[in-house]
Write a protein that holds these residues in place. Structure first.
Motif, PDB file in Angstrom:
ATOM      1  N   LEU A  47     -59.400 -54.456 -46.748  1.00 42.73           N
ATOM      2  CA  LEU A  47     -58.852 -55.254 -45.665  1.00 42.73           C
ATOM      3  C   LEU A  47     -57.583 -55.901 -46.209  1.00 42.73           C
ATOM      4  O   LEU A  47     -57.632 -56.598 -47.232  1.00 42.73           O
ATOM      5  N   VAL A  48     -56.443 -55.639 -45.559  1.00 43.38           N
ATOM      6  CA  VAL A  48     -55.151 -56.138 -46.051  1.00 43.38           C
ATOM      7  C   VAL A  48     -54.466 -56.952 -44.960  1.00 43.38           C
ATOM      8  O   VAL A  48     -54.354 -56.499 -43.818  1.00 43.38           O
ATOM      9  N   SER A  49     -54.027 -58.155 -45.321  1.00 44.47           N
ATOM     10  CA  SER A  49     -53.266 -58.990 -44.393  1.00 44.47           C
ATOM     11  C   SER A  49     -51.775 -58.774 -44.616  1.00 44.47           C
ATOM     12  O   SER A  49     -51.321 -58.564 -45.748  1.00 44.47           O
ATOM     13  N   LEU A  55     -53.683 -57.717 -39.494  1.00 41.89           N
ATOM     14  CA  LEU A  55     -54.778 -57.526 -40.432  1.00 41.89           C
ATOM     15  C   LEU A  55     -55.255 -56.087 -40.247  1.00 41.89           C
ATOM     16  O   LEU A  55     -55.587 -55.680 -39.134  1.00 41.89           O
ATOM     17  N   ARG A  56     -55.280 -55.318 -41.342  1.00 38.91           N
ATOM     18  CA  ARG A  56     -55.529 -53.877 -41.226  1.00 38.91           C
ATOM     19  C   ARG A  56     -56.647 -53.428 -42.158  1.00 38.91           C
ATOM     20  O   ARG A  56     -56.776 -53.926 -43.288  1.00 38.91           O
ATOM     21  N   LEU A  71     -57.162 -61.699 -33.428  1.00 39.43           N
ATOM     22  CA  LEU A  71     -56.606 -62.784 -34.227  1.00 39.43           C
ATOM     23  C   LEU A  71     -56.008 -63.871 -33.324  1.00 39.43           C
ATOM     24  O   LEU A  71     -55.486 -63.572 -32.252  1.00 39.43           O
ATOM     25  N   PRO A  72     -56.029 -65.118 -33.761  1.00 38.12           N
ATOM     26  CA  PRO A  72     -55.379 -66.181 -33.007  1.00 38.12           C
ATOM     27  C   PRO A  72     -53.865 -66.072 -33.144  1.00 38.12           C
ATOM     28  O   PRO A  72     -53.359 -65.299 -33.978  1.00 38.12           O
ATOM     29  N   PRO A  73     -53.092 -66.836 -32.344  1.00 36.95           N
ATOM     30  CA  PRO A  73     -51.632 -66.823 -32.499  1.00 36.95           C
ATOM     31  C   PRO A  73     -51.222 -67.249 -33.909  1.00 36.95           C
ATOM     32  O   PRO A  73     -51.802 -68.177 -34.485  1.00 36.95           O
ATOM     33  N   VAL A  74     -50.242 -66.543 -34.468  1.00 34.94           N
ATOM     34  CA  VAL A  74     -49.766 -66.802 -35.830  1.00 34.94           C
ATOM     35  C   VAL A  74     -48.278 -67.108 -35.779  1.00 34.94           C
ATOM     36  O   VAL A  74     -47.507 -66.395 -35.125  1.00 34.94           O
ATOM     37  N   ALA A  75     -47.861 -68.179 -36.462  1.00 27.37           N
ATOM     38  CA  ALA A  75     -46.446 -68.535 -36.551  1.00 27.37           C
ATOM     39  C   ALA A  75     -45.833 -67.770 -37.723  1.00 27.37           C
ATOM     40  O   ALA A  75     -45.812 -68.259 -38.856  1.00 27.37           O
ATOM     41  N   ALA A  76     -45.365 -66.561 -37.458  1.00 26.52           N
ATOM     42  CA  ALA A  76     -44.801 -65.708 -38.509  1.00 26.52           C
ATOM     43  C   ALA A  76     -43.305 -65.966 -38.621  1.00 26.52           C
ATOM     44  O   ALA A  76     -42.560 -65.842 -37.654  1.00 26.52           O
TER      45      ALA A  76
END
Length: 378
Positions: A47-49, A55-56, A71-76
């Motif tokens: 499992l790789v983020s 997330l894959r 997944l929840p919202p992410v501030a990327a």
């Protein structure tokens, strides 16, 4: 006699060089978008983020799957995004995992580090029962210094105790917050897997102090691991110099930004320019100049020979190598020797983990990031 001595010295140097290169990197998968953490699924899968928010699942043959749903919202952006991920110690039974990420504010202004739990669906396509266990407060408008490494706590006998540690950066412009107990900036926090605050946390019941805090005075810790005896180890970025390895104890103050072995980016002194101060803990080890450390793992396997057993591994983003740190005693004590590995790759090392097969794995930080297995060289 002189020629014999020189020959012996040359052979010794060659042997040392060979020892430093006693691993062989094998790329298992490539094409990740700035991967941040790797966890080990059953049947040889991974499992790789990715910092960009995906997330894959990666098959044992290296095939990279599509982003998981749920997944929840992410501030990327900047240093923020989807960061660390670990599996629960009882994953085989409960399929639970934990991940931390840059959580956007509901108002759309600001963000902070959050820790969530979830279940991985049986078809490996999505996260289910996602629950935010902890949100760093206050949220600020910044893309810097999220920290964000997760460690499951264990007793001295190696049994999980139902608790989690999370490292938190001081968000850069809020550096003075690291010395205050009314916020989560520049702290290590300790919570239960259900989000509760353990009754024996050091600041529980103290007026004006947030009860989740375990230790304070940290800058930007991006590496954390647990020794076999249950001791938490972390490392953190310094400014210009002064990257540190620390052992966070309950209630301990690690000094940022009062003391540092480094300097501010404008070449001025940090604090009063000192490297020690009453009431603060000195680092176990420090790097000057900075190596920009990320990822951290103990070697508990004998895959690489007994000389490696108990060594500590730390990735360097800045100088693109993996540091093998030999300690005074296996799993404890001062750093007595550092060996640079994987320099020939020329890749920023973001994460390093030991897999259930006893082999070491690293992630490289780039737009074409790699998952690499480290094999003992013949």
């Amino acid at each position: 006699m002189l020629k014999i001595l020189l020959s012996l010295l040359l052979l010794s140097a060659l042997a040392a060089s060979a020892g430093a290169q006693s691993i062989r990197p094998v790329t298992l998968a490539r094409g990740f978008d700035h991967p941040w953490a790797v966890a080990f699924l059953p049947d040889g899968q991974f499992l790789v983020s990715e910092r960009s928010g995906a997330l894959r699942v990666v098959q044992a043959n290296g095939e990279i799957g599509p982003p998981l749903g749920g997944l929840p919202p992410v501030a990327a952006g900047g240093q923020g995004g989807l960061l660390d991920v670990i599996l629960d110690s009882d994953f085989a039974r409960n399929r639970s995992l934990y991940f931390c990420y840059a959580e956007p504010a509901a108002s759309g202004k600001g963000n902070s580090t959050a820790l969530a739990s979830a279940r991985l669906s049986s078809d490996l396509r999505r996260l289910e029962s996602v629950r935010v266990l902890f949100s760093q407060n206050p949220k600020v408008a910044s893309q810097l210094h999220f920290g964000c490494r997760i460690v499951e706590s264990k007793n001295a006998d190696g049994r999980p105790d139902g608790l989690l540690y999370l490292t938190l950066g001081e968000r850069y412009h809020q550096r003075d917050d690291a010395q205050s107990l009314d916020n989560h900036h520049g702290k290590v926090v300790r919570i239960g897997k259900d989000g509760r605050v353990p009754a024996d946390n050091p600041f529980v019941g103290r007026a004006g102090a947030l009860p989740e805090i375990w230790s304070l005075g940290h800058r930007n810790p991006q590496g954390a691991t647990l020794s076999p005896s249950g001791v938490l180890w972390i490392h953190e970025h310094g400014p210009m110099g002064g990257d540190e390895i620390n052992l966070p104890r309950p209630g301990a103050n690690f000094g940022w930004p009062l003391v540092s072995f480094g300097k501010n980016y404008n070449f001025t002194a940090v604090g009063d320019g000192g490297t020690a101060r009453s009431g603060t803990e000195p680092p176990l080890h420090q790097w000057t100049p900075s190596i920009a450390p990320s990822g951290m793992a103990f070697v508990t396997s004998e895959r690489y020979g007994k000389a490696w057993l108990g060594n500590l591994l730390v990735g360097s983003l800045k100088y693109t190598y993996l540091a093998r740190l030999e300690l005074a005693r296996p799993f404890e004590g001062k750093v007595v020797r550092e060996t640079r590995l994987l320099e020939a790759l020329g890749e920023r090392i973001r994460d390093v983990r030991q897999g259930p097969d006893g082999y070491l794995y690293v992630l490289t930080d780039s737009a074409n990031g790699q998952l690499i297995r480290l094999l003992p060289a013949p």
